[in-house]
Design a protein around this motif. Structure first.
Motif, PDB file in Angstrom:
ATOM      1  N   TYR A  96     -13.404   0.460   8.744  1.00 46.17           N
ATOM      2  CA  TYR A  96     -13.150   1.794   8.201  1.00 46.17           C
ATOM      3  C   TYR A  96     -14.240   2.218   7.218  1.00 46.17           C
ATOM      4  N   ARG A  97     -14.720   1.268   6.442  1.00 48.96           N
ATOM      5  CA  ARG A  97     -15.712   1.605   5.413  1.00 48.96           C
ATOM      6  C   ARG A  97     -16.970   2.178   6.041  1.00 48.96           C
ATOM      7  N   GLU A  98     -17.394   1.601   7.140  1.00 44.05           N
ATOM      8  CA  GLU A  98     -18.597   2.084   7.817  1.00 44.05           C
ATOM      9  C   GLU A  98     -18.428   3.529   8.274  1.00 44.05           C
ATOM     10  N   GLU A  99     -17.229   3.869   8.699  1.00 49.22           N
ATOM     11  CA  GLU A  99     -16.970   5.215   9.205  1.00 49.22           C
ATOM     12  C   GLU A  99     -16.815   6.244   8.088  1.00 49.22           C
ATOM     13  N   LEU A 100     -16.325   5.796   6.922  1.00 48.59           N
ATOM     14  CA  LEU A 100     -15.836   6.746   5.925  1.00 48.59           C
ATOM     15  C   LEU A 100     -16.590   6.760   4.607  1.00 48.59           C
ATOM     16  N   LEU A 101     -17.470   5.807   4.368  1.00 51.17           N
ATOM     17  CA  LEU A 101     -18.075   5.682   3.047  1.00 51.17           C
ATOM     18  C   LEU A 101     -18.816   6.954   2.632  1.00 51.17           C
ATOM     19  N   ASP A 102     -19.571   7.535   3.547  1.00 53.99           N
ATOM     20  CA  ASP A 102     -20.352   8.734   3.209  1.00 53.99           C
ATOM     21  C   ASP A 102     -19.616  10.030   3.515  1.00 53.99           C
ATOM     22  N   ARG A 103     -18.536   9.949   4.282  1.00 52.69           N
ATOM     23  CA  ARG A 103     -17.763  11.145   4.643  1.00 52.69           C
ATOM     24  C   ARG A 103     -16.280  10.835   4.481  1.00 52.69           C
ATOM     25  N   PRO A 104     -15.739  11.058   3.290  1.00 53.99           N
ATOM     26  CA  PRO A 104     -14.333  10.721   3.026  1.00 53.99           C
ATOM     27  C   PRO A 104     -13.391  11.470   3.974  1.00 53.99           C
ATOM     28  N   PRO A 105     -12.211  10.896   4.229  1.00 52.67           N
ATOM     29  CA  PRO A 105     -11.289  11.492   5.190  1.00 52.67           C
ATOM     30  C   PRO A 105     -10.411  12.579   4.582  1.00 52.67           C
ATOM     31  N   LEU A 106      -9.687  13.245   5.456  1.00 45.94           N
ATOM     32  CA  LEU A 106      -8.669  14.204   5.026  1.00 45.94           C
ATOM     33  C   LEU A 106      -7.452  13.483   4.468  1.00 45.94           C
ATOM     34  N   PHE A 107      -6.891  12.581   5.279  1.00 46.65           N
ATOM     35  CA  PHE A 107      -5.690  11.860   4.856  1.00 46.65           C
ATOM     36  C   PHE A 107      -5.500  10.621   5.712  1.00 46.65           C
ATOM     37  N   ILE A 108      -4.495   9.836   5.364  1.00 50.40           N
ATOM     38  CA  ILE A 108      -4.194   8.558   6.015  1.00 50.40           C
ATOM     39  C   ILE A 108      -2.739   8.593   6.485  1.00 50.40           C
ATOM     40  N   LEU A 109      -2.505   8.122   7.698  1.00 43.93           N
ATOM     41  CA  LEU A 109      -1.154   8.021   8.253  1.00 43.93           C
ATOM     42  C   LEU A 109      -0.909   6.592   8.720  1.00 43.93           C
ATOM     43  N   VAL A 110       0.263   6.038   8.362  1.00 43.48           N
ATOM     44  CA  VAL A 110       0.659   4.716   8.845  1.00 43.48           C
ATOM     45  C   VAL A 110       2.027   4.835   9.501  1.00 43.48           C
ATOM     46  N   ILE A 111       2.164   4.239  10.684  1.00 41.96           N
ATOM     47  CA  ILE A 111       3.431   4.226  11.408  1.00 41.96           C
ATOM     48  C   ILE A 111       3.851   2.774  11.577  1.00 41.96           C
ATOM     49  N   ASP A 112       4.990   2.426  10.989  1.00 41.56           N
ATOM     50  CA  ASP A 112       5.446   1.033  11.051  1.00 41.56           C
ATOM     51  C   ASP A 112       6.918   1.000  10.666  1.00 41.56           C
ATOM     52  N   LEU A 113       7.462  -0.211  10.538  1.00 44.61           N
ATOM     53  CA  LEU A 113       8.837  -0.349  10.080  1.00 44.61           C
ATOM     54  C   LEU A 113       8.981   0.270   8.700  1.00 44.61           C
ATOM     55  N   PHE A 114      10.044   1.039   8.517  1.00 45.29           N
ATOM     56  CA  PHE A 114      10.171   1.817   7.289  1.00 45.29           C
ATOM     57  C   PHE A 114      10.181   0.944   6.045  1.00 45.29           C
ATOM     58  N   ASP A 115      10.857  -0.196   6.083  1.00 45.69           N
ATOM     59  CA  ASP A 115      10.923  -1.057   4.905  1.00 45.69           C
ATOM     60  C   ASP A 115       9.532  -1.523   4.479  1.00 45.69           C
ATOM     61  N   ARG A 116       8.672  -1.809   5.436  1.00 53.41           N
ATOM     62  CA  ARG A 116       7.306  -2.227   5.122  1.00 53.41           C
ATOM     63  C   ARG A 116       6.515  -1.077   4.505  1.00 53.41           C
ATOM     64  N   LEU A 117       6.716   0.118   5.048  1.00 51.17           N
ATOM     65  CA  LEU A 117       6.016   1.283   4.522  1.00 51.17           C
ATOM     66  C   LEU A 117       6.482   1.623   3.117  1.00 51.17           C
ATOM     67  N   GLU A 118       7.765   1.515   2.874  1.00 50.49           N
ATOM     68  CA  GLU A 118       8.324   1.849   1.565  1.00 50.49           C
ATOM     69  C   GLU A 118       7.740   0.945   0.489  1.00 50.49           C
ATOM     70  N   THR A 119       7.594  -0.344   0.806  1.00 51.53           N
ATOM     71  CA  THR A 119       7.010  -1.294  -0.145  1.00 51.53           C
ATOM     72  C   THR A 119       5.546  -0.956  -0.420  1.00 51.53           C
ATOM     73  N   ALA A 120       4.802  -0.647   0.645  1.00 47.19           N
ATOM     74  CA  ALA A 120       3.391  -0.283   0.484  1.00 47.19           C
ATOM     75  C   ALA A 120       3.235   1.005  -0.314  1.00 47.19           C
ATOM     76  N   ALA A 121       4.106   1.970  -0.047  1.00 47.89           N
ATOM     77  CA  ALA A 121       4.040   3.252  -0.755  1.00 47.89           C
ATOM     78  C   ALA A 121       4.281   3.052  -2.249  1.00 47.89           C
ATOM     79  N   ALA A 122       5.237   2.205  -2.595  1.00 47.58           N
ATOM     80  CA  ALA A 122       5.533   1.957  -4.004  1.00 47.58           C
ATOM     81  C   ALA A 122       4.341   1.314  -4.710  1.00 47.58           C
ATOM     82  N   GLU A 123       3.661   0.394  -4.018  1.00 47.85           N
ATOM     83  CA  GLU A 123       2.493  -0.254  -4.620  1.00 47.85           C
ATOM     84  C   GLU A 123       1.360   0.751  -4.842  1.00 47.85           C
ATOM     85  N   ILE A 124       1.099   1.576  -3.844  1.00 49.81           N
ATOM     86  CA  ILE A 124       0.007   2.555  -3.971  1.00 49.81           C
ATOM     87  C   ILE A 124       0.343   3.598  -5.030  1.00 49.81           C
TER      88      ILE A 124
END
Length: 277
Positions: free
Chosen positions: A148-176
């Motif tokens: 990802y770094r190679e693709e995005l370092l000089d051109r930052p993205p619009l946004f990030i989407l993750v699709i996974d089990l909700f419990d895993r996403l909820e934990t990641a969201a709280a950390e971020i």
């Protein structure tokens, strides 16, 4: 006649029925009102790749809020009016945290009026279905990457989407949320609640913030919003009146001015037909 009312509707679970289309009845009713001068637009998490075919039968003449506010888009002319993406390397730090939790993000970036979605090898069937339903369009392409770094370092993205089990996403969201300065939306999938979506945007990006640009331009007497999910609550916050379909989440219904018929019974179109007089 409420010519100075601006109506803004969410799509999935609100204007779209459970088959993810605008019903023929809703198309007929809304077009008749648009031809009489109604100010109406949409605010959705979707991208042009799916919004354009879904709404091609609606005679919309106002900009649309897409990708939860990451862009303001002209559906009629097929062009981005404004983008609200990351401007630094913070997105890369969020991606690193996601990868440490073995989550695979879809990372969105616009180049030359086309949306590119970078991703590594997909890890679950929900991700693969999501990709297969959205690839091979003139408005978006998916790009497999190993870095990802190679693709995005000089051109930052619009946004990030993750699709996974909700419990895993909820934990990641709280950390971020504890360590980063960004706008987060984490919610369950309406078809399979075991899974969910985590969306990460630059701080301050929301449907409401981008819709405000339309409001400032039009300067309506009042704003009426329709929505069913948690990412519609910021939009509710800037509306004078707020309506949730009967199928909406309880948290959204609690913030609504009133409840309208569900999305399988043309709730938005039926309400507009009665309200715009």
């Amino acid at each position: 006649m409420k010519t100075q009312t601006l109506y803004i509707s969410d799509l999935d679970g609100t204007l779209l029925n459970s088959d993810s289309v605008v019903s023929p009845h809703s198309i007929e009713k809304i077009n008749a009102l648009l031809h009489r001068g109604m100010h109406f637009t949409v605010a959705t998490a979707r991208t042009p790749a799916t919004v354009i075919p879904l709404l091609q039968q609606l005679d919309l003449n106002m900009p649309a809020v897409l990708m939860n506010g990451a862009v303001l888009y002209d559906i009629r002319r097929r062009r981005y009016i404004r983008t609200n993406g990351f401007t630094d390397d913070s997105a890369l730090r969020y991606i690193e945290r996601l990868e440490k939790r073995h989550l695979v993000p879809f990372v969105y970036r616009i180049d030359d009026n086309k949306l590119h979605v970078f991703h590594k090898t997909l890890s679950n069937e929900m991700q693969r279905t999501f990709k297969s339903q959205r690839e091979n369009t003139p408005y978006k392409d998916f790009i497999l990457t190993t870095d990802y770094r190679e693709e995005l370092l000089d051109r930052p993205p619009l946004f990030i989407l993750v699709i996974d089990l909700f419990d895993r996403l909820e934990t990641a969201a709280a950390e971020i949320a504890r360590t980063g300065k960004c706008s987060l939306f984490c919610y369950r999938d309406i078809v399979d609640p075991r899974y969910g979506n985590l969306e990460i945007y630059p701080q301050g990006v929301s449907k409401a913030a981008t819709a405000q640009q339309i409001i400032d331009s039009l300067n309506p007497w009042e704003v009426v919003a329709f929505g069913d999910n948690l990412n519609d609550l910021p939009l509710f916050g800037i509306a004078d009146r707020r309506y949730a379909p009967a199928n909406a989440m309880d948290e959204v219904k609690q913030q609504a001015t009133a409840i309208i018929p569900d999305n399988n019974h043309d709730g938005v179109a039926r309400f507009l037909d009665q309200d715009y007089r």
